[in-house]
Motif scaffolding. Sequence first.
Motif, PDB file in Angstrom:
ATOM      1  N   MET A   8       0.831  -1.198   0.000  1.00 10.12           N
ATOM      2  CA  MET A   8       0.000   0.000   0.000  1.00 10.12           C
ATOM      3  C   MET A   8       0.873   1.259   0.000  1.00 10.12           C
ATOM      4  SD  MET A   8      -3.008  -0.926  -0.461  1.00 10.12           S
ATOM      5  CE  MET A   8      -3.702   0.704  -0.369  1.00 10.12           C
ATOM      6  N   GLN A   9       1.994   1.218   0.699  1.00 13.12           N
ATOM      7  CA  GLN A   9       2.909   2.355   0.709  1.00 13.12           C
ATOM      8  C   GLN A   9       3.469   2.591  -0.695  1.00 13.12           C
ATOM      9  OE1 GLN A   9       6.090   2.126   3.553  1.00 13.12           O
ATOM     10  NE2 GLN A   9       7.087   3.955   2.765  1.00 13.12           N
ATOM     11  N   VAL A  10       3.842   1.508  -1.385  1.00  9.31           N
ATOM     12  CA  VAL A  10       4.358   1.624  -2.750  1.00  9.31           C
ATOM     13  C   VAL A  10       3.280   2.197  -3.659  1.00  9.31           C
ATOM     14  CG1 VAL A  10       5.136   0.323  -4.769  1.00  9.31           C
ATOM     15  CG2 VAL A  10       6.117  -0.144  -2.515  1.00  9.31           C
ATOM     16  N   ILE A  11       2.047   1.727  -3.514  1.00  5.59           N
ATOM     17  CA  ILE A  11       0.942   2.232  -4.329  1.00  5.59           C
ATOM     18  C   ILE A  11       0.764   3.729  -4.101  1.00  5.59           C
ATOM     19  CG2 ILE A  11      -1.583   2.188  -4.611  1.00  5.59           C
ATOM     20  CD1 ILE A  11      -1.365  -0.867  -4.011  1.00  5.59           C
ATOM     21  N   ASP A  12       0.787   4.146  -2.842  1.00  6.14           N
ATOM     22  CA  ASP A  12       0.640   5.569  -2.535  1.00  6.14           C
ATOM     23  C   ASP A  12       1.778   6.386  -3.138  1.00  6.14           C
ATOM     24  OD1 ASP A  12      -1.716   5.162  -1.143  1.00  6.14           O
ATOM     25  OD2 ASP A  12      -0.735   5.107   0.822  1.00  6.14           O
ATOM     26  N   GLU A  13       3.002   5.873  -3.035  1.00  3.57           N
ATOM     27  CA  GLU A  13       4.144   6.586  -3.600  1.00  3.57           C
ATOM     28  C   GLU A  13       4.029   6.686  -5.120  1.00  3.57           C
ATOM     29  OE1 GLU A  13       7.594   4.552  -2.114  1.00  3.57           O
ATOM     30  OE2 GLU A  13       7.220   5.222  -0.065  1.00  3.57           O
ATOM     31  N   LEU A  14       3.614   5.599  -5.775  1.00  3.19           N
ATOM     32  CA  LEU A  14       3.449   5.628  -7.227  1.00  3.19           C
ATOM     33  C   LEU A  14       2.349   6.610  -7.631  1.00  3.19           C
ATOM     34  CD1 LEU A  14       3.811   1.837  -8.085  1.00  3.19           C
ATOM     35  CD2 LEU A  14       5.410   3.663  -8.660  1.00  3.19           C
ATOM     36  N   LEU A  21       3.669  13.782 -12.306  1.00  4.33           N
ATOM     37  CA  LEU A  21       3.967  13.649 -13.732  1.00  4.33           C
ATOM     38  C   LEU A  21       2.847  14.258 -14.564  1.00  4.33           C
ATOM     39  CD1 LEU A  21       5.290   9.979 -13.928  1.00  4.33           C
ATOM     40  CD2 LEU A  21       6.605  12.050 -14.316  1.00  4.33           C
ATOM     41  N   HIS A  22       1.638  13.916 -14.219  1.00  2.00           N
ATOM     42  CA  HIS A  22       0.484  14.397 -14.968  1.00  2.00           C
ATOM     43  C   HIS A  22       0.345  15.912 -14.839  1.00  2.00           C
ATOM     44  CE1 HIS A  22      -3.328  14.121 -17.011  1.00  2.00           C
ATOM     45  NE2 HIS A  22      -3.870  14.831 -16.054  1.00  2.00           N
ATOM     46  N   THR A  39       0.940   6.395 -19.872  1.00  2.00           N
ATOM     47  CA  THR A  39      -0.096   7.156 -19.184  1.00  2.00           C
ATOM     48  C   THR A  39       0.125   6.964 -17.686  1.00  2.00           C
ATOM     49  OG1 THR A  39      -1.673   5.341 -19.057  1.00  2.00           O
ATOM     50  CG2 THR A  39      -1.736   6.708 -21.065  1.00  2.00           C
ATOM     51  N   PRO A  40      -0.465   7.835 -16.868  1.00  2.00           N
ATOM     52  CA  PRO A  40      -0.309   7.637 -15.425  1.00  2.00           C
ATOM     53  C   PRO A  40      -0.739   6.248 -14.952  1.00  2.00           C
ATOM     54  CG  PRO A  40      -1.104   9.842 -15.841  1.00  2.00           C
ATOM     55  CD  PRO A  40      -1.118   9.105 -17.173  1.00  2.00           C
TER      56      PRO A  40
END
Length: 124
Positions: A8-14, A21-22, A39-40
């Motif tokens: 979940m931490q990795v998902i939040d960071e991504l 980026l967007h 794309t994002p």
Amino acid sequence: MDEAAERMQVIDELKQITERLHTMTIVAGLQRQGAVALTPQQFRVVGLLVVGGPTRSGELASALGVSRATMTGLLDRLEQAGLVARSTDPRDARGRLATATDAGRDALRGLLETVILKDDEFVD
């Protein structure tokens, strides 16, 4: 920290990275430079696969908060681009696993190297 919390931490960071980026229209700039433009959502999928290893599409859909149909379309496009490969899940022959290919890892690395924070600022 357990595996689920780390994921979940990795998902939040991504998500944070892709929002930046967007917002900064980096994707358009990368296209002008001839770099692989993701794309994002595609960026998040490849990022999750690079960090988490082979993953079922349903788990990816859940992690990104999209439908299974949307995830299938994302994986189809990433597979056609050679950035993701799908194979049968050895633990359950009915399921399929998505895996980042070397090209997917390289595209993600190139994108990050192009826009990665340097002194907390994006650089071109």
